[in-house]
Design a protein around this motif. Structure first.
Motif, PDB file in Angstrom:
ATOM      1  N   GLN A 186     -10.390   1.008  -1.438  1.00  0.00           N
ATOM      2  CA  GLN A 186      -9.309   1.540  -0.617  1.00  0.00           C
ATOM      3  C   GLN A 186      -8.370   0.421  -0.138  1.00  0.00           C
ATOM      4  O   GLN A 186      -7.150   0.607  -0.082  1.00  0.00           O
ATOM      5  N   LEU A 187      -8.946  -0.743   0.162  1.00  0.00           N
ATOM      6  CA  LEU A 187      -8.113  -1.872   0.574  1.00  0.00           C
ATOM      7  C   LEU A 187      -7.172  -2.292  -0.553  1.00  0.00           C
ATOM      8  O   LEU A 187      -5.997  -2.586  -0.318  1.00  0.00           O
ATOM      9  N   ALA A 188      -7.682  -2.268  -1.777  1.00  0.00           N
ATOM     10  CA  ALA A 188      -6.836  -2.616  -2.922  1.00  0.00           C
ATOM     11  C   ALA A 188      -5.697  -1.603  -3.059  1.00  0.00           C
ATOM     12  O   ALA A 188      -4.542  -1.974  -3.297  1.00  0.00           O
ATOM     13  N   PHE A 189      -6.023  -0.336  -2.867  1.00  0.00           N
ATOM     14  CA  PHE A 189      -4.992   0.708  -2.901  1.00  0.00           C
ATOM     15  C   PHE A 189      -3.930   0.430  -1.833  1.00  0.00           C
ATOM     16  O   PHE A 189      -2.716   0.455  -2.112  1.00  0.00           O
ATOM     17  N   ALA A 190      -4.375   0.154  -0.615  1.00  0.00           N
ATOM     18  CA  ALA A 190      -3.440  -0.052   0.497  1.00  0.00           C
ATOM     19  C   ALA A 190      -2.593  -1.302   0.280  1.00  0.00           C
ATOM     20  O   ALA A 190      -1.383  -1.297   0.526  1.00  0.00           O
ATOM     21  N   GLU A 191      -3.220  -2.367  -0.205  1.00  0.00           N
ATOM     22  CA  GLU A 191      -2.484  -3.621  -0.422  1.00  0.00           C
ATOM     23  C   GLU A 191      -1.413  -3.435  -1.500  1.00  0.00           C
ATOM     24  O   GLU A 191      -0.268  -3.878  -1.330  1.00  0.00           O
ATOM     25  N   ASN A 192      -1.765  -2.773  -2.599  1.00  0.00           N
ATOM     26  CA  ASN A 192      -0.793  -2.520  -3.670  1.00  0.00           C
ATOM     27  C   ASN A 192       0.331  -1.615  -3.193  1.00  0.00           C
ATOM     28  O   ASN A 192       1.504  -1.823  -3.499  1.00  0.00           O
ATOM     29  N   ASP A 193      -0.064  -0.610  -2.434  1.00  0.00           N
ATOM     30  CA  ASP A 193       0.912   0.348  -1.926  1.00  0.00           C
ATOM     31  C   ASP A 193       1.913  -0.357  -0.997  1.00  0.00           C
ATOM     32  O   ASP A 193       3.120  -0.161  -1.105  1.00  0.00           O
ATOM     33  N   LEU A 194       1.414  -1.185  -0.105  1.00  0.00           N
ATOM     34  CA  LEU A 194       2.283  -1.874   0.855  1.00  0.00           C
ATOM     35  C   LEU A 194       3.141  -2.929   0.163  1.00  0.00           C
ATOM     36  O   LEU A 194       4.280  -3.178   0.560  1.00  0.00           O
ATOM     37  N   ALA A 195       2.597  -3.549  -0.875  1.00  0.00           N
ATOM     38  CA  ALA A 195       3.334  -4.606  -1.574  1.00  0.00           C
ATOM     39  C   ALA A 195       4.617  -4.055  -2.193  1.00  0.00           C
ATOM     40  O   ALA A 195       5.587  -4.786  -2.395  1.00  0.00           O
ATOM     41  N   ALA A 196       4.640  -2.755  -2.464  1.00  0.00           N
ATOM     42  CA  ALA A 196       5.804  -2.143  -3.108  1.00  0.00           C
ATOM     43  C   ALA A 196       6.883  -1.744  -2.100  1.00  0.00           C
ATOM     44  O   ALA A 196       7.942  -1.252  -2.486  1.00  0.00           O
ATOM     45  N   GLN A 197       6.618  -1.938  -0.809  1.00  0.00           N
ATOM     46  CA  GLN A 197       7.572  -1.509   0.225  1.00  0.00           C
ATOM     47  C   GLN A 197       8.442  -2.676   0.684  1.00  0.00           C
ATOM     48  O   GLN A 197       7.996  -3.821   0.705  1.00  0.00           O
ATOM     49  N   LYS A 198       9.670  -2.341   1.100  1.00  0.00           N
ATOM     50  CA  LYS A 198      10.550  -3.358   1.678  1.00  0.00           C
ATOM     51  C   LYS A 198      10.065  -3.710   3.077  1.00  0.00           C
ATOM     52  O   LYS A 198       9.584  -2.848   3.814  1.00  0.00           O
ATOM     53  N   ALA A 199      10.277  -4.972   3.459  1.00  0.00           N
ATOM     54  CA  ALA A 199       9.831  -5.427   4.786  1.00  0.00           C
ATOM     55  C   ALA A 199      10.538  -4.678   5.904  1.00  0.00           C
ATOM     56  O   ALA A 199      10.023  -4.561   7.021  1.00  0.00           O
ATOM     57  N   SER A 200      11.727  -4.148   5.600  1.00  0.00           N
ATOM     58  CA  SER A 200      12.488  -3.448   6.652  1.00  0.00           C
ATOM     59  C   SER A 200      12.062  -1.987   6.816  1.00  0.00           C
ATOM     60  O   SER A 200      12.486  -1.321   7.755  1.00  0.00           O
ATOM     61  N   THR A 201      11.246  -1.490   5.911  1.00  0.00           N
ATOM     62  CA  THR A 201      10.801  -0.092   6.013  1.00  0.00           C
ATOM     63  C   THR A 201       9.756   0.035   7.120  1.00  0.00           C
ATOM     64  O   THR A 201       8.765  -0.694   7.113  1.00  0.00           O
ATOM     65  N   PRO A 202       9.972   0.936   8.067  1.00  0.00           N
ATOM     66  CA  PRO A 202       8.941   1.138   9.093  1.00  0.00           C
ATOM     67  C   PRO A 202       7.663   1.703   8.441  1.00  0.00           C
ATOM     68  O   PRO A 202       7.742   2.614   7.623  1.00  0.00           O
ATOM     69  N   ILE A 203       6.536   1.128   8.827  1.00  0.00           N
ATOM     70  CA  ILE A 203       5.248   1.557   8.264  1.00  0.00           C
ATOM     71  C   ILE A 203       4.430   2.229   9.364  1.00  0.00           C
ATOM     72  O   ILE A 203       4.344   1.710  10.490  1.00  0.00           O
ATOM     73  N   VAL A 204       3.835   3.354   9.033  1.00  0.00           N
ATOM     74  CA  VAL A 204       2.895   4.006   9.959  1.00  0.00           C
ATOM     75  C   VAL A 204       1.580   4.204   9.207  1.00  0.00           C
ATOM     76  O   VAL A 204       1.560   4.768   8.118  1.00  0.00           O
TER      77      VAL A 204
END
Lengths: 296, 114
Positions: A170-188
């Motif tokens: 699950q951590l690998a899923f989350a890390e890959n998923d977050l890596a694809a997001q822009k730093a300016s995108t709000p994350i929840v």
């Protein structure tokens, strides 16, 4: 209990971490009227820890308090985009308890999203998946975009050792998923057990949560919303804000104020003041803000 | 320790009569009763020694739900609510480590020796 008193009550200091509420740049509570007036802004609601099936004196009617929560959300002038239940929907994960919970939650006007707590996967997660399984989250975790926010819903109770645990897959899923997001995108991020070390002595932490926190550091604004502890506790770490939510079932003691965690008996007339839901709004200039609202 | 109440409840199971507590299917041959109390988030006694074929009754005296789950998953009470009990027969000799799935720091051991 009045809302101000409720908010006052949840401000406390413990375990070497200062818990703040309403401080600049941290988590601001805004009046319900103000939230309602900002029509057009994106909003969602978090509810948690309904423990359907619990019958002890601390709350002999958890179905009624969940229904009261649903009714309050349905009465919001602006309906949220969705309602997220952050786990412990049931007390003992039986099919009958899931059925009862589903009946009440199906009366929500807004769409429902769920993730399991450790009480929902006792013995097996099969009953949880049968009741609340979602094709978009075959293993329980998922991510999606809505209202300009990137959402990540995680499960940290499948390998519930002393504390919450996400696990490597699950951590690998989350890390890959977050890596694809822009730093300016709000994350929840949603998960049941706190992803930060709220009170490890009681298991109120996620043992591999630091890996997820590391992946959140590069974002301008990340918010982590959890349940499990049946009270509002807040913490800030750089640009990451953490907040646990009230239960709809019963309160638990503040960390370290009792020998063990567990249902906290409060006077009958005070119970609704200790239960509630959280409404979250995001607007272009103000960013993400939320209000914890008690049922009375 | 074994109270008259639990002895009576056990007898009810043996005779096939109604029992005030949920019981597992593997409790039909009860000859010697041992009890592990769950109190204040702990199994008491934490370590219990019994003989093969004997039954252990786990009684949840806490306000909180617990489980009695073998580390090797060879037995599992499922959710055990407050004031409920669960029986398990330990047929074979061995050392059985168990814990509570909801509060995994709660640990106990049943030692089954001839």
């Amino acid at each position: 209990m009045k809302r101000a008193a409720f908010l006052d009550h949840v401000s406390w200091t413990g375990a070497g971490i200062v818990w703040t509420l309403g401080a600049a740049g941290v988590l601001r509570a805004i009046p319900a009227e103000a939230a309602a007036s900002h029509t057009g802004g994106f909003s969602f609601v978090q509810i948690s820890d309904s423990h359907i099936g619990f019958t002890r004196p601390e709350n002999p009617d958890v179905a009624a308090t969940l229904q009261k929560t649903v009714d309050a959300i349905n009465a919001l002038p602006q309906q949220p985009a969705f309602v997220m239940h952050t786990g412990d929907i049931t007390h003992l994960a039986t099919p009958a308890q899931f059925d009862a919970a589903k009946q009440i939650l199906s009366t929500l006007r807004a769409p429902l999203v769920t993730l399991p707590g450790e009480h929902d996967v006792i013995g097996t997660p099969a009953n949880y998946f049968a009741a609340f399984g979602n094709a978009d989250a075959p293993k329980g975790w998922s991510s999606w975009d809505r209202g300009g926010i990137h959402f990540l819903s995680l499960v940290n109770v499948f390998d519930f050792e002393i504390s919450g645990k996400l696990g490597d897959e699950q951590l690998a899923f989350a890390e890959n998923d977050l890596a694809a997001q822009k730093a300016s995108t709000p994350i929840v991020v949603f998960a049941h057990v706190p992803l930060f070390a709220l009170f490890p002595d009681w298991g109120w932490t996620t043992i591999d949560g630091t890996r997820l926190i590391a992946a959140l550091r590069r974002f301008d604004a990340a918010t982590v919303l959890n349940g499990h502890v049946h009270q509002v506790a807040q913490h800030t770490d750089g640009n990451i804000r953490f907040a646990t939510a009230s239960a709809t079932a019963y309160p638990q003691p503040a960390p370290g104020t009792a020998p063990k965690p567990g249902p906290l008996m409060v006077p009958h007339e005070a119970l609704l003041g200790r239960l509630g839901y959280r409404s979250v709004t995001i607007e272009p200039r103000r960013g993400l803000q939320y209000t914890d609202r008690a049922l009375a | 320790m074994r109270s008259a109440f639990w002895a009576a409840a056990t007898l009810g199971v043996v005779l096939g009569g109604s029992s005030p507590v949920p019981v597992a299917a593997d409790t039909s041959e009860v000859d010697t009763a041992h009890t592990v109390h769950i109190k204040d988030f702990a199994f008491v006694p934490k370590r219990l020694r019994i003989r093969p074929g004997e039954t252990v009754r786990f009684v949840n005296g806490d306000d909180e739900a617990h489980t009695v789950t073998a580390v090797d998953k060879s037995f599992d009470s499922a959710g055990l609510d407050s004031d409920r009990s669960w029986n398990h027969v330990f047929a074979k000799a061995g050392t059985y480590e168990y814990f509570c799935e909801l509060h995994p720091y709660m640990k106990g051991t049943i030692e089954v020796t001839r």
